[in-house]
Design a protein around this motif. Structure first.
Motif, PDB file in Angstrom:
ATOM      1  N   UNK A  55      13.490  -3.071  -5.717  1.00  0.00           N
ATOM      2  CA  UNK A  55      12.298  -3.431  -6.493  1.00  0.00           C
ATOM      3  C   UNK A  55      11.079  -3.760  -5.634  1.00  0.00           C
ATOM      4  N   UNK A  56      11.090  -3.413  -4.342  1.00  0.00           N
ATOM      5  CA  UNK A  56       9.934  -3.674  -3.481  1.00  0.00           C
ATOM      6  C   UNK A  56       9.385  -2.339  -2.991  1.00  0.00           C
ATOM      7  N   UNK A  57       8.162  -2.028  -3.397  1.00  0.00           N
ATOM      8  CA  UNK A  57       7.489  -0.814  -2.965  1.00  0.00           C
ATOM      9  C   UNK A  57       6.804  -1.109  -1.637  1.00  0.00           C
ATOM     10  N   UNK A  79       1.990  11.056   8.119  1.00  0.00           N
ATOM     11  CA  UNK A  79       1.991   9.774   8.838  1.00  0.00           C
ATOM     12  C   UNK A  79       2.187   8.583   7.906  1.00  0.00           C
ATOM     13  N   UNK A  80       2.284   8.832   6.607  1.00  0.00           N
ATOM     14  CA  UNK A  80       2.379   7.757   5.620  1.00  0.00           C
ATOM     15  C   UNK A  80       3.804   7.714   5.073  1.00  0.00           C
ATOM     16  N   UNK A  81       4.367   6.513   4.992  1.00  0.00           N
ATOM     17  CA  UNK A  81       5.699   6.344   4.409  1.00  0.00           C
ATOM     18  C   UNK A  81       5.590   5.517   3.130  1.00  0.00           C
ATOM     19  N   UNK A  82       6.249   5.997   2.088  1.00  0.00           N
ATOM     20  CA  UNK A  82       6.363   5.269   0.828  1.00  0.00           C
ATOM     21  C   UNK A  82       7.850   5.074   0.576  1.00  0.00           C
ATOM     22  N   UNK A  83       8.284   3.813   0.519  1.00  0.00           N
ATOM     23  CA  UNK A  83       9.701   3.505   0.371  1.00  0.00           C
ATOM     24  C   UNK A  83       9.900   2.440  -0.689  1.00  0.00           C
ATOM     25  N   UNK A 132      -1.207  -0.586  12.698  1.00  0.00           N
ATOM     26  CA  UNK A 132      -0.346  -0.427  11.534  1.00  0.00           C
ATOM     27  C   UNK A 132      -1.076  -0.805  10.243  1.00  0.00           C
ATOM     28  N   UNK A 133      -0.831  -0.003   9.210  1.00  0.00           N
ATOM     29  CA  UNK A 133      -1.298  -0.294   7.856  1.00  0.00           C
ATOM     30  C   UNK A 133      -0.051  -0.475   6.997  1.00  0.00           C
ATOM     31  N   UNK A 134      -0.009  -1.538   6.216  1.00  0.00           N
ATOM     32  CA  UNK A 134       1.181  -1.767   5.389  1.00  0.00           C
ATOM     33  C   UNK A 134       0.844  -2.654   4.208  1.00  0.00           C
ATOM     34  N   UNK A 135       1.507  -2.359   3.087  1.00  0.00           N
ATOM     35  CA  UNK A 135       1.476  -3.234   1.916  1.00  0.00           C
ATOM     36  C   UNK A 135       2.843  -3.213   1.272  1.00  0.00           C
ATOM     37  N   UNK A 136       3.225  -4.368   0.721  1.00  0.00           N
ATOM     38  CA  UNK A 136       4.473  -4.483  -0.030  1.00  0.00           C
ATOM     39  C   UNK A 136       4.135  -5.020  -1.411  1.00  0.00           C
TER      40      UNK A 136
END
Length: 160
Positions: free
Chosen positions: A84-86, A75-79, A112-116
């Protein structure tokens, strides 16, 4: 109405008044573009504000530690966006309610959980690993090796 006469001239009240006026325009059928943020933008901003993270720098890597409670690895996406933006994201949905059961209190966060994170220039975006254990996601971004210093070039001077 003049809100500054009532002492309500702070930016918060001005923005609130602007939003309420825009809502009134939309309910009356006037589709004016108020220039405000979209719902998706507001949702992402709330998700980023509510997702705590730690960032550590080691000699050979950067480590991002993000709490992702109640999410499975799938369920977790890492892109990586724009080179240069994680971006770390996921969504926790409400559990299906069973017949005869009702919530007395609901405090765990859903949605939603999100961090950039803007990655530094020396981050190697080709070497990123992510591990989720006990609701804690650890993303490791390796650093590029430092460039070797250029040696001065010696030129022979000839006598003419």
């Amino acid at each position: 109405m003049e809100y500054n006469l009532l002492g309500l001239d702070s930016p918060f009240f001005c923005n609130l008044h602007h939003i309420l006026e825009a809502t009134d325009d939309n309910t009356t059928g006037n589709k004016s573009n108020n220039g405000g943020p979209s719902r998706a933008y507001v949702r992402d901003a709330r998700a980023m504000a509510a997702t705590p993270a730690d960032v550590k720098e080691y000699p050979n890597s950067y480590v991002f530690i993000v709490n992702m409670p109640g999410l499975k690895s799938g369920d977790i996406k890492v892109q990586v966006e724009d080179d240069n933006v994680l971006v770390i994201s996921g969504e926790r949905n409400r559990e299906e309610e069973k017949e005869g059961v009702k919530y007395v209190r609901m405090e765990r966060r859903i949605g939603k959980l999100m961090r950039k994170f803007a990655l530094p220039e020396n981050a190697n975006t080709d070497k990123i690993s992510a591990v989720c254990q006990d609701g804690v996601l650890t993303v490791t971004v390796e650093k590029l090796p430092p460039p070797e210093p250029k040696k001065p070039k010696t030129i022979q001077v000839q006598v003419a």
